[in-house]
Design a protein around this motif. Structure first.
Motif, PDB file in Angstrom:
ATOM      1  N   CYS A   1     -46.016  16.164  25.278  1.00 42.99           N
ATOM      2  CA  CYS A   1     -45.761  17.113  24.307  1.00 42.99           C
ATOM      3  C   CYS A   1     -44.776  16.361  24.416  1.00 42.99           C
ATOM      4  CB  CYS A   1     -45.854  18.676  24.599  1.00 42.99           C
ATOM      5  SG  CYS A   1     -45.268  18.792  22.642  1.00 42.99           S
ATOM      6  N   PRO A   2     -44.187  15.230  22.824  1.00 42.07           N
ATOM      7  CA  PRO A   2     -42.484  14.943  22.490  1.00 42.07           C
ATOM      8  C   PRO A   2     -41.306  15.894  22.115  1.00 42.07           C
ATOM      9  CG  PRO A   2     -44.229  14.665  21.017  1.00 42.07           C
ATOM     10  CD  PRO A   2     -44.829  15.858  22.208  1.00 42.07           C
ATOM     11  N   GLN A   3     -41.950  17.205  22.108  1.00 38.65           N
ATOM     12  CA  GLN A   3     -40.757  17.834  21.528  1.00 38.65           C
ATOM     13  C   GLN A   3     -40.714  18.782  22.937  1.00 38.65           C
ATOM     14  OE1 GLN A   3     -39.486  16.546  18.976  1.00 38.65           O
ATOM     15  NE2 GLN A   3     -40.588  18.212  17.325  1.00 38.65           N
ATOM     16  N   GLY A   4     -41.390  19.039  23.606  1.00 37.82           N
ATOM     17  CA  GLY A   4     -41.284  19.934  24.841  1.00 37.82           C
ATOM     18  C   GLY A   4     -41.473  21.249  25.030  1.00 37.82           C
TER      19      GLY A   4
ATOM     20  N   SER B   1     -52.340  28.688  13.854  1.00 46.46           N
ATOM     21  CA  SER B   1     -52.983  29.311  11.796  1.00 46.46           C
ATOM     22  C   SER B   1     -53.130  30.427  12.363  1.00 46.46           C
ATOM     23  CB  SER B   1     -53.769  28.489  11.588  1.00 46.46           C
ATOM     24  OG  SER B   1     -54.852  28.687  11.997  1.00 46.46           O
TER      25      SER B   1
ATOM     26  N   SER C   1     -54.708  23.396  17.010  1.00 52.39           N
ATOM     27  CA  SER C   1     -54.701  24.325  15.962  1.00 52.39           C
ATOM     28  C   SER C   1     -54.675  25.133  15.678  1.00 52.39           C
ATOM     29  CB  SER C   1     -54.929  22.841  14.487  1.00 52.39           C
ATOM     30  OG  SER C   1     -55.368  21.780  15.173  1.00 52.39           O
TER      31      SER C   1
ATOM     32  N   SER D   1     -41.955  26.217  15.819  1.00 49.42           N
ATOM     33  CA  SER D   1     -41.903  25.971  14.843  1.00 49.42           C
ATOM     34  C   SER D   1     -41.791  24.427  14.940  1.00 49.42           C
ATOM     35  CB  SER D   1     -40.949  26.270  13.657  1.00 49.42           C
ATOM     36  OG  SER D   1     -39.602  25.699  14.089  1.00 49.42           O
ATOM     37  N   SER D   2     -40.804  23.647  15.987  1.00 50.02           N
ATOM     38  CA  SER D   2     -41.261  21.784  16.017  1.00 50.02           C
ATOM     39  C   SER D   2     -42.337  21.948  17.103  1.00 50.02           C
ATOM     40  CB  SER D   2     -40.061  22.351  17.093  1.00 50.02           C
ATOM     41  OG  SER D   2     -39.998  22.886  18.841  1.00 50.02           O
ATOM     42  N   CYS D   3     -42.883  22.258  17.154  1.00 52.42           N
ATOM     43  CA  CYS D   3     -44.046  21.300  16.828  1.00 52.42           C
ATOM     44  C   CYS D   3     -44.423  20.933  15.799  1.00 52.42           C
ATOM     45  CB  CYS D   3     -45.688  22.097  16.988  1.00 52.42           C
ATOM     46  SG  CYS D   3     -47.372  21.839  16.481  1.00 52.42           S
ATOM     47  N   ILE D   4     -44.520  19.460  15.560  1.00 53.22           N
ATOM     48  CA  ILE D   4     -44.923  17.860  14.206  1.00 53.22           C
ATOM     49  C   ILE D   4     -45.985  17.753  14.679  1.00 53.22           C
ATOM     50  CG2 ILE D   4     -42.097  17.899  14.562  1.00 53.22           C
ATOM     51  CD1 ILE D   4     -43.620  14.490  16.276  1.00 53.22           C
ATOM     52  N   ARG D   5     -47.389  18.285  15.026  1.00 60.38           N
ATOM     53  CA  ARG D   5     -48.520  18.845  14.958  1.00 60.38           C
ATOM     54  C   ARG D   5     -49.504  17.252  15.095  1.00 60.38           C
ATOM     55  NH1 ARG D   5     -46.778  23.221  13.086  1.00 60.38           N
ATOM     56  NH2 ARG D   5     -47.325  23.829  11.767  1.00 60.38           N
ATOM     57  N   CYS D   6     -48.613  16.901  16.007  1.00 62.94           N
ATOM     58  CA  CYS D   6     -49.205  15.318  16.521  1.00 62.94           C
ATOM     59  C   CYS D   6     -50.578  14.883  17.272  1.00 62.94           C
ATOM     60  CB  CYS D   6     -48.085  14.620  17.027  1.00 62.94           C
ATOM     61  SG  CYS D   6     -48.168  14.876  18.642  1.00 62.94           S
ATOM     62  N   GLY D   7     -50.674  16.312  17.392  1.00 66.98           N
ATOM     63  CA  GLY D   7     -52.491  15.976  18.533  1.00 66.98           C
ATOM     64  C   GLY D   7     -51.673  15.778  19.904  1.00 66.98           C
ATOM     65  N   LEU D   8     -51.356  15.014  20.168  1.00 64.59           N
ATOM     66  CA  LEU D   8     -51.270  14.565  21.362  1.00 64.59           C
ATOM     67  C   LEU D   8     -51.858  15.652  23.002  1.00 64.59           C
ATOM     68  CD1 LEU D   8     -47.972  12.421  21.967  1.00 64.59           C
ATOM     69  CD2 LEU D   8     -49.964  11.444  22.723  1.00 64.59           C
TER      70      LEU D   8
ATOM     71  N   LEU E   1     -47.580  19.669  29.031  1.00 68.58           N
ATOM     72  CA  LEU E   1     -46.459  19.982  28.812  1.00 68.58           C
ATOM     73  C   LEU E   1     -45.698  18.357  29.819  1.00 68.58           C
ATOM     74  CD1 LEU E   1     -45.024  22.758  31.514  1.00 68.58           C
ATOM     75  CD2 LEU E   1     -44.736  22.328  29.111  1.00 68.58           C
TER      76      LEU E   1
END
Lengths: 430, 149
Positions: free
Chosen positions: B127-130, B95, B91, B64-71, B124
């Motif tokens: 990903c900015p959220q790690g 879903s 994505s 849930s910490s995925c912010i859907r940036c798409g990187l 890996l």
């Protein structure tokens, strides 16, 4: 190969820039790698500040843009003295090419954002939407059937109807939504809307759907139908044909992302570029060399002959499309190594994880990373001077606005694309 | 005296709770399910929901910490090489993940994606959220369930 203006990227901003440059009478080449944010969008045109919480504050388009300019100094809207005429010119240019999908009426665009029914049973807000989307009004049909197709599980009609009825319970005169199960299962089950939409492009499948809906409608008092956003991928008039055959208005729910609307929009953009004599190159540009004074050389990843152009418009998008990449955990613009900004502040050697937060609903600073331009769309360096003569940019690659929020993406694409295309063409003319 | 009595009662209560837990745990080893769980499962099935296994539930906070940036999609060699999957996979996977496992069973695209992932860990790196995406992908592959009748 040679062009006066080279546009890299075929999303809404790149296509707008190419159209603007072509209108000015120069030779335009557009190179694109694949589909990006436009093709994966919901296909709604949120022009400025279309977030539902802001509607009370910013009613019409002019006021929404003025508010954005006042609050965010680095926003692409704030760069130009007046973005409204640019937006109008871009919308007028797209009005005819996109007329099968949208009614891009300037008068409608200037009104307050309208509430459209979303596929999860919520309402989403935008100034303009595809023709087949259902805007909630008090004058429309009173009893709307939400069609649940047996072959398409993600569209859960009962839950959607319940959510919509709850959301609209306090609005007198709002329509009533009832689920309508339709036993339509052509062959397989589908998860991706695009798969079912592609299947519905075949006439025999569309006819089967029509027959199934007809029999399901028998004996009900339903005045309009709401489908999942799946009514045809290459033949977007399936909704209209169904409406004619059933003698009922037929709508599609609008979709958040990975939607059929986005794919239809992208296909229409490509077709319009073809029709306007813009040369399309479906290759990935791997390097852009602008060191030899006013002539750019674009090299392709697959080794085909490089392309020269005197002016380049970067419309490569941001994270998803690969316009901004990460190297060694640092941000980088891969083609020309353009200087990057966080809003208005230059960022150098910033670790990517410093700009994001774990909370999904928190404001993400990384959304604001991007390039800064002057009023003509030229890429600027840290001291506010043009970074490279003849290099322009537009669209999501620009910094200073929230690229995730989806409240003004299309407005930024249209204004900045039109601006950059015009400026590039006027400089490229001999 | 009062204090002693209270301690005694408290001890008795704790002993009872512990004994009950031990009994349920012991029975669970032999496949027993408390009626509350059975009732819950029945309600889930009525609503058309599949029950998520423990491993998936544990991975949800991380996802849930995925912010859907798409990187991750822009850097995934598998996406870049195949046009059909281009910028669709994670994505779709997310879903499926958030709507329950039943749908994962017939998500052909997601299925192909899961099989093709080579765990190169390019995602890996960016990903900015790690997020540990390859681990999540492997987990989801292991948890694919047969199609719903």
């Amino acid at each position: 190969m040679r062009g006066d203006v080279l546009v890299i990227g075929a999303g809404l901003s790149g296509a707008t820039a190419a159209m603007a440059a072509r209108r000015a009478g120069v030779r335009v080449v557009l190179a694109y790698r694949g589909f990006g944010r436009t093709a994966l969008s919901g296909g709604l045109f949120a022009l400025a500040n279309a977030a539902p919480s802001k509607i009370a504050a910013a009613s019409d388009l002019a006021r929404a843009i003025a508010e954005t300019r006042r609050l965010h100094a680095a926003h692409p809207f704030a760069v130009d003295p007046d973005p409204l005429p640019l937006l109008r010119a871009a919308l007028d240019a797209w009005r005819r090419p996109l007329s099968a999908l949208y009614d891009l009426d300037w008068a409608v665009a200037q009104e307050a954002p309208k509430a459209y029914v979303h596929e999860f049973g919520a309402l989403c807000y935008a100034q303009l939407a595809p023709r087949s989307c259902l805007a909630v009004t008090t004058q429309g049909p009173r009893r709307i059937g939400v069609v649940e197709l047996a072959s398409f599980a993600p569209f859960m009609a009962a839950a959607i109807a319940r959510n919509l009825n709850e959301a609209l319970a306090e609005n007198a005169g709002a329509p009533d939504f009832v689920p309508l199960p339709v036993p339509f299962a052509p062959r397989a089950r589908y998860l991706l809307p695009a798969q079912l939409a592609a299947a519905l492009d075949r006439p025999e499948v569309a006819a089967a759907l029509l027959a199934a809906v007809k029999s399901a409608l028998r004996g009900t008092a339903i005045e309009a139908l709401l489908f999942a956003p799946v009514l045809g991928l290459g033949t977007p008039d399936l909704a209209r044909r169904l409406a004619d055959a059933l003698e009922l208005p037929v709508f599609e729910a609008c979709a958040a992302q990975n939607s059929v609307f986005g794919l239809r929009l992208q296909n229409a953009l490509i077709a319009a570029l073809h029709a306007n004599d813009i040369e399309l190159v479906h290759e990935s540009v791997s390097a852009l060399d602008g060191s030899s004074g006013g002539v750019f050389q674009a090299a392709f990843a697959n080794g085909s002959a490089p392309l020269t152009a005197s002016r380049v418009v970067l419309a490569t998008g941001k994270f998803l499309a690969g316009g901004l990449t990460v190297e060694g955990r640092m941000w980088r613009e891969p083609l020309a190594d353009c200087p990057l900004f966080l809003g208005a502040e230059p960022i150098r050697e910033r670790h990517i994880s410093h700009l994001s937060q774990a909370d999904f609903f928190a404001a993400q600073a990384m959304a604001y990373v991007g390039l800064q331009t002057d009023a003509a769309g030229r890429v600027l360096d840290e001291r506010g001077r043009p970074y490279c003569p003849g290099l322009f940019t537009c669209g999501h690659l620009l910094g200073g606005f929230d690229a995730f929020a989806g409240t003004d993406g299309a407005g930024v694409d249209l204004t900045s694309g039109w601006r950059a295309g015009q400026a590039a063409a006027s400089e490229a003319q001999p | 005296m009062k204090k002693l009595w209270a301690t005694f009662l408290l001890g008795l209560y704790l002993l009872r709770v512990l004994a009950r837990q031990a009994l349920v745990l012991g029975l669970r080893l032999f496949g027993y399910r408390p009626p509350t769980v059975a009732r819950h499962l029945a309600h889930c099935a009525e609503d058309g929901l599949a029950v998520m296994p423990r491993e998936i539930v544990d991975s949800l906070p991380a996802l849930s910490s995925c912010i859907r940036c798409g990187l991750c999609e822009a850097h995934c060699p598998m996406f870049l090489s195949s046009a059909s999957l281009s910028a669709r996979g994670p994505s779709v996977l997310f879903s499926c993940h958030s709507r329950g496992l039943n749908e994962l069973a017939y998500a052909q695209t997601a299925h192909d994606l899961l099989r093709e992932c080579q765990s190169c860990a390019a995602c890996l790196q960016v990903c900015p959220q790690g997020l540990r995406l390859p681990r999540v992908l492997r987990l989801m592959e292991a948890l694919r369930v047969p199609p719903v009748p």
